[in-house]
Design a protein around this motif. Structure first.
Motif, PDB file in Angstrom:
ATOM      1  N   ARG A 241      -9.871 -38.370 -22.249  1.00 11.09           N
ATOM      2  CA  ARG A 241      -9.751 -37.010 -21.721  1.00 11.09           C
ATOM      3  C   ARG A 241     -10.148 -37.092 -20.260  1.00 11.09           C
ATOM      4  NH1 ARG A 241     -13.422 -33.667 -23.120  1.00 11.09           N
ATOM      5  NH2 ARG A 241     -12.230 -31.758 -23.111  1.00 11.09           N
ATOM      6  N   MET A 242      -9.314 -36.585 -19.390  1.00 10.56           N
ATOM      7  CA  MET A 242      -9.595 -36.628 -17.963  1.00 10.56           C
ATOM      8  C   MET A 242      -9.686 -35.197 -17.444  1.00 10.56           C
ATOM      9  SD  MET A 242      -7.606 -38.574 -14.872  1.00 10.56           S
ATOM     10  CE  MET A 242      -6.086 -37.666 -15.071  1.00 10.56           C
ATOM     11  N   VAL A 243     -10.771 -34.909 -16.755  1.00  9.95           N
ATOM     12  CA  VAL A 243     -10.970 -33.585 -16.174  1.00  9.95           C
ATOM     13  C   VAL A 243     -11.116 -33.752 -14.665  1.00  9.95           C
ATOM     14  CG1 VAL A 243     -12.440 -31.536 -16.105  1.00  9.95           C
ATOM     15  CG2 VAL A 243     -12.123 -32.766 -18.269  1.00  9.95           C
ATOM     16  N   ARG A 244     -10.225 -33.087 -13.922  1.00 11.38           N
ATOM     17  CA  ARG A 244     -10.304 -33.071 -12.459  1.00 11.38           C
ATOM     18  C   ARG A 244     -10.957 -31.753 -12.063  1.00 11.38           C
ATOM     19  NH1 ARG A 244      -6.579 -36.617  -9.712  1.00 11.38           N
ATOM     20  NH2 ARG A 244      -5.359 -37.738 -11.243  1.00 11.38           N
ATOM     21  N   SER A 245     -11.942 -31.856 -11.158  1.00  7.36           N
ATOM     22  CA  SER A 245     -12.630 -30.653 -10.724  1.00  7.36           C
ATOM     23  C   SER A 245     -12.990 -30.760  -9.248  1.00  7.36           C
ATOM     24  CB  SER A 245     -13.896 -30.433 -11.557  1.00  7.36           C
ATOM     25  OG  SER A 245     -14.773 -31.531 -11.421  1.00  7.36           O
ATOM     26  N   HIS A 246     -13.409 -29.638  -8.705  1.00  5.69           N
ATOM     27  CA  HIS A 246     -13.827 -29.600  -7.305  1.00  5.69           C
ATOM     28  C   HIS A 246     -15.131 -28.814  -7.249  1.00  5.69           C
ATOM     29  CE1 HIS A 246     -13.495 -28.909  -2.924  1.00  5.69           C
ATOM     30  NE2 HIS A 246     -12.978 -30.117  -2.996  1.00  5.69           N
ATOM     31  N   VAL A 247     -16.228 -29.525  -6.984  1.00  5.91           N
ATOM     32  CA  VAL A 247     -17.550 -28.925  -6.947  1.00  5.91           C
ATOM     33  C   VAL A 247     -17.773 -28.288  -5.574  1.00  5.91           C
ATOM     34  CG1 VAL A 247     -20.031 -29.424  -7.152  1.00  5.91           C
ATOM     35  CG2 VAL A 247     -18.396 -30.635  -8.600  1.00  5.91           C
ATOM     36  N   LEU A 248     -18.415 -27.148  -5.565  1.00 11.27           N
ATOM     37  CA  LEU A 248     -18.737 -26.471  -4.306  1.00 11.27           C
ATOM     38  C   LEU A 248     -19.661 -27.340  -3.448  1.00 11.27           C
ATOM     39  CD1 LEU A 248     -19.381 -22.904  -5.735  1.00 11.27           C
ATOM     40  CD2 LEU A 248     -17.485 -23.581  -4.243  1.00 11.27           C
ATOM     41  N   PRO A 249     -19.585 -27.199  -2.134  1.00 13.20           N
ATOM     42  CA  PRO A 249     -20.447 -27.993  -1.241  1.00 13.20           C
ATOM     43  C   PRO A 249     -21.923 -27.851  -1.605  1.00 13.20           C
ATOM     44  CG  PRO A 249     -18.807 -26.787   0.041  1.00 13.20           C
ATOM     45  CD  PRO A 249     -18.698 -26.290  -1.375  1.00 13.20           C
ATOM     46  N   GLY A 250     -22.600 -28.994  -1.651  1.00 17.64           N
ATOM     47  CA  GLY A 250     -24.029 -29.018  -1.934  1.00 17.64           C
ATOM     48  C   GLY A 250     -24.404 -28.851  -3.393  1.00 17.64           C
ATOM     49  N   LYS A 251     -23.426 -28.809  -4.292  1.00 19.34           N
ATOM     50  CA  LYS A 251     -23.698 -28.564  -5.714  1.00 19.34           C
ATOM     51  C   LYS A 251     -23.506 -29.790  -6.604  1.00 19.34           C
ATOM     52  CE  LYS A 251     -24.382 -24.121  -5.138  1.00 19.34           C
ATOM     53  NZ  LYS A 251     -25.664 -23.494  -5.377  1.00 19.34           N
ATOM     54  N   THR A 252     -23.192 -30.940  -6.003  1.00 16.62           N
ATOM     55  CA  THR A 252     -22.909 -32.141  -6.798  1.00 16.62           C
ATOM     56  C   THR A 252     -24.106 -32.559  -7.640  1.00 16.62           C
ATOM     57  OG1 THR A 252     -21.244 -32.915  -5.240  1.00 16.62           O
ATOM     58  CG2 THR A 252     -22.209 -34.571  -6.691  1.00 16.62           C
ATOM     59  N   ASP A 253     -25.300 -32.591  -7.054  1.00 19.17           N
ATOM     60  CA  ASP A 253     -26.475 -33.024  -7.813  1.00 19.17           C
ATOM     61  C   ASP A 253     -26.771 -32.084  -8.975  1.00 19.17           C
ATOM     62  OD1 ASP A 253     -26.871 -35.322  -6.312  1.00 19.17           O
ATOM     63  OD2 ASP A 253     -28.226 -34.334  -4.899  1.00 19.17           O
ATOM     64  N   LYS A 254     -26.570 -30.794  -8.763  1.00 23.22           N
ATOM     65  CA  LYS A 254     -26.772 -29.820  -9.842  1.00 23.22           C
ATOM     66  C   LYS A 254     -25.758 -30.057 -10.969  1.00 23.22           C
ATOM     67  CE  LYS A 254     -28.145 -25.909 -11.781  1.00 23.22           C
ATOM     68  NZ  LYS A 254     -29.371 -25.837 -12.531  1.00 23.22           N
ATOM     69  N   ALA A 255     -24.497 -30.298 -10.600  1.00 22.43           N
ATOM     70  CA  ALA A 255     -23.466 -30.568 -11.605  1.00 22.43           C
ATOM     71  C   ALA A 255     -23.780 -31.847 -12.380  1.00 22.43           C
ATOM     72  CB  ALA A 255     -22.090 -30.665 -10.943  1.00 22.43           C
ATOM     73  N   LEU A 256     -24.252 -32.869 -11.687  1.00 23.52           N
ATOM     74  CA  LEU A 256     -24.615 -34.120 -12.365  1.00 23.52           C
ATOM     75  C   LEU A 256     -25.796 -33.921 -13.316  1.00 23.52           C
ATOM     76  CD1 LEU A 256     -24.228 -36.712  -9.481  1.00 23.52           C
ATOM     77  CD2 LEU A 256     -22.859 -36.562 -11.573  1.00 23.52           C
ATOM     78  N   ALA A 257     -26.765 -33.118 -12.906  1.00 19.35           N
ATOM     79  CA  ALA A 257     -27.904 -32.839 -13.775  1.00 19.35           C
ATOM     80  C   ALA A 257     -27.453 -32.126 -15.049  1.00 19.35           C
ATOM     81  CB  ALA A 257     -28.938 -31.999 -13.028  1.00 19.35           C
ATOM     82  N   ILE A 258     -26.524 -31.201 -14.914  1.00 19.45           N
ATOM     83  CA  ILE A 258     -25.988 -30.512 -16.098  1.00 19.45           C
ATOM     84  C   ILE A 258     -25.282 -31.517 -16.995  1.00 19.45           C
ATOM     85  CG2 ILE A 258     -24.246 -28.854 -16.882  1.00 19.45           C
ATOM     86  CD1 ILE A 258     -25.016 -27.195 -14.351  1.00 19.45           C
ATOM     87  N   TRP A 259     -24.482 -32.384 -16.395  1.00 17.09           N
ATOM     88  CA  TRP A 259     -23.787 -33.408 -17.177  1.00 17.09           C
ATOM     89  C   TRP A 259     -24.790 -34.257 -17.946  1.00 17.09           C
ATOM     90  CZ3 TRP A 259     -20.600 -36.598 -19.550  1.00 17.09           C
ATOM     91  CH2 TRP A 259     -19.256 -36.257 -19.583  1.00 17.09           C
ATOM     92  N   ARG A 260     -25.802 -34.742 -17.238  1.00 14.42           N
ATOM     93  CA  ARG A 260     -26.791 -35.641 -17.841  1.00 14.42           C
ATOM     94  C   ARG A 260     -27.613 -34.934 -18.921  1.00 14.42           C
ATOM     95  NH1 ARG A 260     -29.241 -36.684 -13.448  1.00 14.42           N
ATOM     96  NH2 ARG A 260     -30.763 -35.035 -13.729  1.00 14.42           N
ATOM     97  N   ASP A 261     -28.066 -33.707 -18.632  1.00 18.92           N
ATOM     98  CA  ASP A 261     -29.022 -33.041 -19.512  1.00 18.92           C
ATOM     99  C   ASP A 261     -28.390 -32.215 -20.630  1.00 18.92           C
ATOM    100  OD1 ASP A 261     -30.911 -34.127 -17.788  1.00 18.92           O
ATOM    101  OD2 ASP A 261     -31.158 -32.274 -16.641  1.00 18.92           O
ATOM    102  N   LYS A 262     -27.181 -31.705 -20.420  1.00 18.15           N
ATOM    103  CA  LYS A 262     -26.564 -30.827 -21.418  1.00 18.15           C
ATOM    104  C   LYS A 262     -25.303 -31.408 -22.051  1.00 18.15           C
ATOM    105  CE  LYS A 262     -28.405 -26.726 -19.257  1.00 18.15           C
ATOM    106  NZ  LYS A 262     -29.036 -25.749 -20.070  1.00 18.15           N
ATOM    107  N   ILE A 263     -24.440 -32.011 -21.236  1.00 19.75           N
ATOM    108  CA  ILE A 263     -23.151 -32.480 -21.752  1.00 19.75           C
ATOM    109  C   ILE A 263     -23.288 -33.802 -22.497  1.00 19.75           C
ATOM    110  CG2 ILE A 263     -20.769 -33.030 -21.170  1.00 19.75           C
ATOM    111  CD1 ILE A 263     -21.676 -30.074 -20.632  1.00 19.75           C
ATOM    112  N   VAL A 264     -24.038 -34.739 -21.931  1.00 17.52           N
ATOM    113  CA  VAL A 264     -24.184 -36.052 -22.584  1.00 17.52           C
ATOM    114  C   VAL A 264     -24.716 -35.916 -24.017  1.00 17.52           C
ATOM    115  CG1 VAL A 264     -25.441 -38.251 -22.517  1.00 17.52           C
ATOM    116  CG2 VAL A 264     -24.292 -37.410 -20.464  1.00 17.52           C
TER     117      VAL A 264
END
Length: 95
Positions: free
Chosen positions: A4-27
């Motif tokens: 499954r491939m998901v293409r997205s565009h994170v708002l400026p300065g929000k990459t670390d927050k998105a990664l934290a969500i991935w690590r803590d909630k999605i994984v």
């Protein structure tokens, strides 16, 4: 195996927050899902462009996860420039 491939565009300065969500909630969700076989989160911090690829044992496993896409994407509300684009593909070669 299917991907499954998901293409997205994170708002400026929000990459670390998105990664934290991935690590803590999605994984944890992915690890509990039937047929989950790993993931890559790939991106460009400067442009916010990102691609997430998850791997699934069977097409049915990938389709099952597709059905929960709307539930999972809610975690990223306010972090993305627009709706992510989801594709599902068969893994034809792995080396």
């Amino acid at each position: 195996m299917f991907a499954r491939m998901v293409r997205s565009h994170v708002l400026p300065g929000k990459t670390d927050k998105a990664l934290a969500i991935w690590r803590d909630k999605i994984v944890p969700i992915m690890k509990e899902a039937r047929g989950f076989n790993g993931a890559y989160v790939i991106g460009d911090r400067e442009t916010g462009q990102g691609i997430t690829i998850t791997f699934w044992e069977t097409e049915a496993d990938a389709i099952t996860m597709n059905s929960s896409f709307g539930t999972v994407i809610v975690f990223f509300e306010g972090l993305l420039e627009g709706p992510p684009e989801l594709s599902q593909l068969e893994v034809l070669l792995q080396v």
